[in-house]
Design a protein around this motif. Sequence first.
Motif, PDB file in Angstrom:
ATOM      1  N   ASP A 140       9.536   1.931  11.095  1.00  0.00           N
ATOM      2  CA  ASP A 140       8.993   1.075  11.126  1.00  0.00           C
ATOM      3  C   ASP A 140       9.918   0.304  12.585  1.00  0.00           C
ATOM      4  O   ASP A 140       9.512  -0.589  12.908  1.00  0.00           O
ATOM      5  N   ALA A 144       9.497  -8.604   5.422  1.00  0.00           N
ATOM      6  CA  ALA A 144      10.383  -9.565   6.618  1.00  0.00           C
ATOM      7  C   ALA A 144       9.299  -9.828   7.792  1.00  0.00           C
ATOM      8  O   ALA A 144       9.508 -10.912   7.815  1.00  0.00           O
ATOM      9  N   TRP A 145       8.698  -9.051   8.219  1.00  0.00           N
ATOM     10  CA  TRP A 145       8.068  -9.270   9.248  1.00  0.00           C
ATOM     11  C   TRP A 145       6.856 -10.582   9.431  1.00  0.00           C
ATOM     12  O   TRP A 145       6.737 -11.424  10.730  1.00  0.00           O
ATOM     13  N   ALA A 148      17.223  -3.947   8.804  1.00  0.00           N
ATOM     14  CA  ALA A 148      17.182  -2.482   7.892  1.00  0.00           C
ATOM     15  C   ALA A 148      16.914  -1.807   8.479  1.00  0.00           C
ATOM     16  O   ALA A 148      17.703  -0.849   8.073  1.00  0.00           O
ATOM     17  N   MET A 177      10.856  -3.764   5.405  1.00  0.00           N
ATOM     18  CA  MET A 177      10.838  -4.792   6.700  1.00  0.00           C
ATOM     19  C   MET A 177       9.215  -5.319   6.938  1.00  0.00           C
ATOM     20  O   MET A 177       9.201  -5.979   7.644  1.00  0.00           O
ATOM     21  N   ALA A 214      14.282  -8.428   5.062  1.00  0.00           N
ATOM     22  CA  ALA A 214      14.143  -6.801   5.289  1.00  0.00           C
ATOM     23  C   ALA A 214      14.585  -5.578   4.754  1.00  0.00           C
ATOM     24  O   ALA A 214      15.128  -4.529   5.104  1.00  0.00           O
ATOM     25  N   PRO A 231      14.033  -9.138  11.636  1.00  0.00           N
ATOM     26  CA  PRO A 231      13.597  -7.887  10.595  1.00  0.00           C
ATOM     27  C   PRO A 231      14.734  -6.593  10.660  1.00  0.00           C
ATOM     28  O   PRO A 231      14.692  -5.782   9.812  1.00  0.00           O
TER      29      PRO A 231
END
Length: 389
Positions: A356, A86-87, A246, A83, A79, A242
């Motif tokens: 995000d 990663a999500w 971020a 992000m 992230a 995440p």
Amino acid sequence: MATITSRAAPPETGDAIDVGPCLDLISRNAQAGREARQVPAASVEALREAGLFRSFVPRGLGGAGATPQQWLRALIQIAERDMSTAWIGGIISVHAFQIALMDRRAQQEVYGADPDRRVSSSYNPVGARTEVVEGGVMLHGRWGWSSGSGHCDWVLLGAIVEGRPLLQTLLVPRADYAIEDSWRVMGLQGTGSNDIVIDRPVFVPDYRIHSQMDGYRRLHDQPDKLYGLPWGQVFTATVAAPAIGAARHALALFAERIGSSSTDPSKGTGDPDILRRVAEARSLIDRAEATLLRNFDGLMDAIAGDEDISLLERARCRYETGSTVVRMMEAVDLLFDVAGGRSVFLDSEIQAIWHDIHIARAHVANNPVPLARNYGAMVLGGENKDYFI
């Protein structure tokens, strides 16, 4: 399904997930993912090569045997580059944990030929229609927010099934559903969280149906103690971690660009308000990561020692996990407010992170209000009313 009785050693020193080699690629592909509204296939393949998707696949089916802490650290690292990547990496990989709680036939069907097989989900049962039939359930309907679905071969769908506890999850193969392109949003564009549609009823056998209550009761038949963790604790960490990476990325961008404002060059390390904001943001980020990992340290210690995990402890962990994104919103807001005129342009990286994280807050698992209400009531002697802890 049986309750946990195994004395097998817990995965205290599982295989680390090395995402380092794929981080630069993820950075390069981040903008392309936003524009395409789906993380590029090359980034997903890099996550596969790093072993992320095997994190929670049972060892007997080729799983990596990673610990939740190793997995969460990997998601945070990813992230810091993007992000959205990663999500979906977390969402897809965490489903192996739930499938490991299901009937062995379902596990074999998904992972038997390929432990890197990918599964998406949409647990909201509102759009589901079910009919109980002999040997299973007929299922059709529409489900939203299926992150990473375009990269997956299976989907886990939430539904209410007559005669069964609320809520059921039905595992459906790719041939039985369509993906409708609906993901036009202001943040997390790359997650490709499109709709899942089943127009005509499809048959889902009983062995591919999992009850939320089984996850709550920690029921499984795995030899590895890892799967004695409450399912809700593991899943909700997926959509929290995440945001930490971020926010760390936003802080790094802010630090890199501080003092370069074209409108007020005096803003920078000599401005006490800037220094306060940086300190507060850094502290919020560090505390969020430490809290998330500490809570899993405690949960893993409990299952290693065959100890009970009290409902009060579960409610505390769940509340703290569910508060993560709100804390990261606060950290990024502190920075974005003074990020300068360039941050208003649509190609601003820090603005993209701001969007995000605020979109991540829209996930039901990241709403701390009902979690605080439940935990607070329990601290004062009330009963638990949340069965996803």
